[in-house]
Write an enzyme that holds these catalytic residues in place. Structure first.
Site, PDB file in Angstrom:
ATOM      1  N   HIS A 156       0.820  -1.216   0.000  1.00 28.93           N
ATOM      2  CA  HIS A 156       0.000   0.000   0.000  1.00 28.93           C
ATOM      3  C   HIS A 156       0.863   1.279   0.000  1.00 28.93           C
ATOM      4  CE1 HIS A 156      -3.404  -2.590   1.149  1.00 28.93           C
ATOM      5  NE2 HIS A 156      -2.707  -3.012   2.182  1.00 28.93           N
TER       6      HIS A 156
HETATM    7  O1  RIB Z   1      -5.324  -0.026   4.664  1.00 30.34           O
HETATM    8  C1  RIB Z   1      -3.934  -0.056   4.471  1.00 30.34           C
HETATM    9  C2  RIB Z   1      -3.276   1.022   5.257  1.00 30.34           C
HETATM   10  O2  RIB Z   1      -3.525   0.828   6.650  1.00 30.34           O
HETATM   11  C3  RIB Z   1      -1.741   1.016   5.120  1.00 30.34           C
HETATM   12  O3  RIB Z   1      -1.243   2.317   5.267  1.00 30.34           O
HETATM   13  C4  RIB Z   1      -1.310   0.163   6.272  1.00 30.34           C
HETATM   14  O4  RIB Z   1       0.028   0.460   6.697  1.00 30.34           O
HETATM   15  C5  RIB Z   1      -2.290   0.605   7.336  1.00 30.34           C
HETATM   16  O5  RIB Z   1      -1.819   1.826   7.896  1.00 30.34           O
END
Ligand code: RIB
Ligand code: CA
Length: 313
Positions: A243
């Protein structure tokens, strides 16, 4: 072109760690003014510790790390140990940090940095709940017009939720802060699950990290080996979605990503859909577009950038 000045606001988190490593490996494009820790994946004491661990793993102990808010602006903290493990950085065995936390609170660091730099020269890169940013905007509204751009990981439209059926984790944890940010008028680039779920660390891609052979390459491979369990079980995907590195990769090679400039608003009233990013992807309303909402990426290009830059550390 001179390097882009940024503040990384983060809740490490294995994927945050890779995003930070990518930024610290790319000084030609990115000048990290500071890293501000926020409560999210794990409590603040751990996100702050993990941020410092990652800076030392990168061989950049001079990086300044600040502690921010330990709970959301108006709700109880929700964490994600079920995804990231008890420490938030499960996977590799890494030494405790020597770097000390800066004395200044992260929110005040964000405010002072924006006030002391020329307007339009500092980009905020939130990788976790938007609590520090929302709190800074509420405490010092004069800084809002000074922000060059916000490039954040959060939200979802076609992918819907990963922590509830409707909401992505970062936005869900602090919807009030997200509402402040998305209504601020600052130019925003959003990396939602719609694009991050296409950045999957398949086995060959993880092997490429491991085959870098360095401490960093092996640690990243061990992080994603741990981190992928949750998404493999839930989505049947063939690897961990990276992500947060989508945010720092965008700063280096924006052409890897594509999306639409649309209106995005945050659900802050209904508990059923709390934290949902209501994205007008099909322009069915006359709401003013306020965010560049990414929907696709060149995944092979993304991973080759990542492997090349990580090999520099
Ligand atoms: O949903 C994914 C996000 O939530 C990413 O940034 C992960 O590190 C958590 O913070
Ligand atoms: Ca994160």
């Amino acid at each position: 072109m001179s390097a882009r000045k940024i503040i990384i606001d983060t809740d490490p988190g294995q994927d945050d760690a890779v995003a930070i490593l990518l930024a610290l490996a790319s000084p030609e494009e990115i000048d990290v003014l500071g890293i501000t820790a926020v409560a999210g994946n794990v409590p603040l004491a751990l996100t702050s510790k993990n941020a410092r661990i990652v800076c030392e793993l990168a061989g950049k102990p001079e990086t300044k790390v600040y502690e921010g808010c330990d709970r959301p602006m108006g709700r109880e903290l929700v964490t994600a140990e079920h995804v990231h493990g008890k420490t938030g950085l499960n996977g590799p065995v890494l030494p405790d940090p020597v770097i000390q936390i800066e004395d200044q609170h992260a929110v005040d660091f964000i405010i002072d940095t924006l006030r002391t730099h020329e307007t339009g020269t500092v980009t905020l890169c939130p990788l976790g709940p938007l609590t520090n940013i929302g709190t800074a905007f509420e405490k010092a509204p004069d800084i809002i017009e000074k922000v060059q751009e916000i490039v954040l990981m959060g939200g979802a439209y076609f992918e819907v939720g990963n922590i509830t059926p409707a909401a992505e984790f970062n936005i869900y944890v602090d919807p009030q802060a997200a509402d402040i940010v998305f209504k601020s008028g600052v130019p925003i680039v959003v990396m939602p699950l719609d694009v991050t779920h296409k950045a999957l660390v398949t086995t060959p891609r993880n092997d490429a990290f491991r085959n870098i052979g360095s401490k960093v390459g092996v640690a990243v491979a061990e992080m994603t080996d741990f981190f992928e369990r949750f998404d493999k079980e839930k989505y049947g995907s063939d690897g961990a979605p990276l992500h947060d590195p989508c945010v720092t990769a965008y700063l280096i090679q924006p052409e890897l990503f594509s999306g639409r400039h649309i209106n995005v608003e945050i659900e802050t009233q209904s508990e059923l859909t709390m934290g949902m990013t209501v994205a007008d992807w099909w322009h069915v309303t006359d709401r003013k577009p306020n965010a560049m909402f990414m929907g696709d990426l060149d995944a092979d290009g993304f991973f080759s950038l990542l492997a090349e830059r990580l090999s520099r550390l």
